[in-house]
Scaffold this active site. Structure first.
Site, PDB file in Angstrom:
ATOM      1  N   ASP A 472       0.816  -1.133   0.072  1.00 42.66           N
ATOM      2  CA  ASP A 472       0.138  -0.010   0.137  1.00 42.66           C
ATOM      3  C   ASP A 472       0.857   1.397   0.067  1.00 42.66           C
ATOM      4  O   ASP A 472       2.098   1.276   0.089  1.00 42.66           O
ATOM      5  CB  ASP A 472      -0.863  -0.082   1.349  1.00 42.66           C
ATOM      6  CG  ASP A 472      -2.271   0.515   0.724  1.00 42.66           C
ATOM      7  OD1 ASP A 472      -2.533   1.493   0.025  1.00 42.66           O
ATOM      8  OD2 ASP A 472      -3.027   0.346   1.865  1.00 42.66           O
ATOM      9  N   ASP A 542     -10.549   2.046  -3.544  1.00 40.56           N
ATOM     10  CA  ASP A 542     -11.067   1.684  -2.175  1.00 40.56           C
ATOM     11  C   ASP A 542     -12.414   1.464  -2.391  1.00 40.56           C
ATOM     12  O   ASP A 542     -13.123   1.022  -1.156  1.00 40.56           O
ATOM     13  CB  ASP A 542     -10.684   2.856  -1.107  1.00 40.56           C
ATOM     14  CG  ASP A 542      -9.266   2.593  -0.606  1.00 40.56           C
ATOM     15  OD1 ASP A 542      -8.585   1.417  -0.771  1.00 40.56           O
ATOM     16  OD2 ASP A 542      -8.533   3.469  -0.068  1.00 40.56           O
TER      17      ASP A 542
END
Length: 722
Positions: A472, A542
């Protein structure tokens, strides 16, 4: 051969499957672009170049008939009469910023040389043309890679200082191409967190249309691709040119419509807050760009990008490999978990076909929220008794593989790493650092910082049985300064940061070739071809809401193959958009990519658990289409109430059509969709209709869309050769 040089007429022909790209050596010595489009004969194309001077243009001192303002240059410079955007800009120590490049030599290579420290397409016949500045000891090498079975061309540039004194690059783009027409629409991506890959389409205007990123990554705000679509071109018809950078840092791309009705497209490394110092003998390698031409609309362009990236960019070990169908802990537990809660999640999908459990953020350091612990890649044994091994063993006993989350490039001020090495974080002396998501970015321009990251992450990977890593990157890069760079190199910072990231990828991904790496950046803020070189799968957004994903995945598919899109079924109401969508719809949309789950399976109903097993089986049935098939975009929720995409196998024996209706509208329910890409003479059995039809009938008479009642309803049609 895909590359041919006509020595008599001094013309280079780069020939793809259906494409010709041609340029020649002009009388003044520069390289002059001649043609880019549908394949043509190897004729003398100099006749098409309109380069005669008109009133008030500046003329070459050597040749009064030559004006750079009208030459379609392969490597245009500024300062000698061409007032359009230049491909590069140099400056010597005395401030001389003028440059003229002339042809020196060329070679045609059967094997492509890879650039140092940068991702790029693999393989392919490659033309290297060397140009030299008339005055400065400065060389430019242009690289063109061509594939005779594709309609894609890769380009990059090397800028080299051959002098004794330093020179400075104030712009160092990767390509420039001039198109002798103006009837284009410009299609560019825009977006934000949870709203990536939206598309703008506007008629090109005089002057410069520009996209770019200053975020230190390609960003959710935009993406490094630019499309020129001829007036009237749509998904399936018309001429289209696509340009995509293989890069994961800040960038710039521009399209300029000149007063003469020609369009120049160019781009590469950022030209804002950028200067690169070239010492004696040093070389600056630009990122690679992939250019695609199609006369079969946007879908035809997408097919070329998808095929090119599957054959020559994505790691060949994984490109055709079945993807793990995973359950990720994030939206199911966030930071609030211990061994027992994780085990309940694992038990919740046991026997459903889900074959991997991924432990997301919160397993390390003092990580009970987003304010502490980043940089301390040591297991938090207060939360995970017995370390990772306890959960890993439980996962394996359930018949699943184990994956783990990292954010290697970041640090919290509240961390052991920051307390020991505050200088590792990007900061500028005299300025208090700014926080994003309560974190700072580590200075990847420094070799010692990269060494720390590699060793800290590698230790965890060496000591545990880990099959998958989610990498990430949750904040942007600002305050561009490194204490390890001299003052005259500070404007190299963002590009060096990208090079540092690629170095991490080389060492970690190649150091653990058995581990499947997935990229992520708060969703799709670093979803690009540069990342695809290392990570065969990227978290697309997301936002896991099925309706929003139709928009996001639709835009991403313009350039990037579906096998790279990571798409999850999540809980409802959705955590981002707050929509409530049917469980079946969430799966149908998530199946248009590498699928998985983002929820707590310990709290779902038995009915939903049974549906997970059915959904996983349905995905495996179509996975070959996701990995290798051709995509046809048929309808978008960006401009209608309906979404429809079709996947067709390369041999055309199998196809799948997925559609969704956003909301029911009274007296507006009848819609017919017209599939594409089938064999007209082949007979297909349509499972859901229990009918056999010729491909010509399906494509021309169409299929009538029928949906279950309610908002966000979906339907799927399976078509297979009889």
């Amino acid at each position: 051969m895909a590359i041919f040089f006509d020595a008599q007429n001094k013309i280079f022909y780069l020939e793809g499957k259906n494409t010709t790209y041609a340029f020649g050596i002009h009388a003044c010595g520069c390289l002059q672009h001649l043609y880019y489009g549908k394949k043509v004969g190897r004729d003398d194309l100099h006749y098409i170049a309109a380069d005669g001077p008109s009133a008030f243009t500046l003329r070459s001192p050597e040749d009064k008939k030559t004006s750079y303002q009208h030459i379609w240059a392969e490597a245009p410079a500024y300062g000698r009469g061409d007032f359009r955007e230049p491909m590069y800009a140099i400056r010597d120590e005395k401030g001389d910023r003028l440059s003229e490049l002339v042809y020196v030599r060329h070679e045609i290579l059967s094997e492509k040389p890879m650039p140092a420290g940068l991702p790029a397409l693999r393989e392919g016949e490659t033309l290297v043309v060397e140009l030299a500045d008339k005055v400065h000891p400065f060389t430019v090498r242009l690289y063109y890679t061509v594939y005779d079975d594709l309609d894609a061309i890769a380009r990059r540039v090397e800028y080299i200082n051959n002098g004794e004194s330093a020179m400075f690059l104030d712009r160092a783009f990767s390509f420039s191409v001039d198109l002798p027409r103006s009837d284009f629409d410009v299609i560019t991506p825009y977006g934000a967190w949870a709203k990536e890959f939206q598309l703008d389409r506007t008629p090109i205007r005089h002057g410069v249309t520009e996209i770019g990123s200053k975020y230190g990554a390609t960003s959710a705000t935009t993406n490094p691709f630019l499309i020129l679509a001829a007036d009237g071109a749509d998904e399936h018809r018309g001429e289209v040119y696509g340009f995509n950078l293989i890069f994961s840092g800040s960038f710039a791309m521009k399209a300029e419509l000149s007063m003469m009705g020609t369009v120049r497209v160019l781009g590469g490394a950022p030209d804002f807050d950028f200067t690169w110092k070239l010492e004696k003998g040093e070389c600056f390698p630009s990122p690679e760009v992939v250019m695609v031409y199609s006369d079969e609309g946007l879908n035809g362009m997408s097919h070329q990008f998808h095929d090119t990236y599957r054959r020559h960019l994505i790691n060949p070990h994984y490109v055709h490999a079945k993807r793990p169908v995973l359950i990720n802990s994030w939206e199911g537990a966030y930071f609030n978990f211990d061994n027992e809660r994780l085990m309940r999640m694992i038990d919740g999908v046991k026997g459903t076909g889900v074959d991997m459990f991924v432990l997301d953020d919160g397993w390390f350091g003092a990580r009970n929220g987003d304010k502490a612990g980043l940089g301390d890649w040591v297991v938090n044994e207060e939360k995970l008794k017995g370390g990772l091994k306890t959960v890993i063993d439980y996962t394996h006993a359930a018949g699943m593989k184990f994956g783990l989350w990292f954010e290697p490039e970041m640090v919290n001020p509240d961390s052991d790493l920051y307390r020991a090495h505050p200088d590792y974080a990007i900061h500028c002396p005299g300025h208090d650092p700014m926080l994003g998501r309560n974190q700072l970015v580590l200075d990847l321009t420094r070799a010692d910082v990269r060494d720390y990251i590699v060793e800290a992450v590698s230790k965890v990977l060496r000591e545990n049985e880990i099959d998958y890593v989610k990498w990430d990157f949750n904040r942007s890069v600002a305050e561009n300064y490194s204490s390890h760079l001299p003052a005259d190199r500070q404007m190299e910072f963002q590009y060096r940061f990208a090079l540092g990231f690629f170095d991490l990828c080389e060492r970690l991904v190649n150091g653990f070739p058995h581990i499947f790496f997935e990229g992520c950046s708060s969703g799709g803020a670093r979803f690009d071809a540069g990342l695809m070189y290392y990570f065969p799968q990227i978290w697309t957004s997301d936002d896991t809401d099925a309706y929003m994903r139709t928009l996001i995945q639709y835009g991403a598919s313009m350039i990037y193959p579906l096998s790279v899109h990571s798409c999850h079924v999540s809980a409802c109401p959705n955590h981002q958009a707050k929509h409530t969508t049917p469980f079946a719809t969430r799966a149908d949309i998530a199946h248009l990519g590498a699928t998985g789950y983002e929820l707590d399976p310990a709290v779902i109903s038995e009915e939903e658990r049974a549906q997970i097993a059915e959904q996983v089986a349905a995905y495996h049935e179509m996975e070959d289409l996701v990995l290798e098939g051709d995509l046809y975009r048929l309808s978008s929720t960006a401009n209608s109430n309906f979404f429809a995409e079709e996947l067709v196998s390369k041999d055309k024996t199998k196809a799948l059509l997925t559609a969704m209706r956003a909301i029911p509208i009274v007296n507006d329910e009848i819609r017919t969709v017209y599939p594409k890409g089938l064999d007209e003479n082949m007979v297909y059995h349509i499972r859901e209709l229990n009918i056999d039809l010729h491909g010509s009938t399906i494509m021309n008479a169409g299929l009538k869309l029928r949906f279950p009642n309610g908002d966000y309803a979906s339907a799927v049609w399976h078509m297979e050769k009889v």
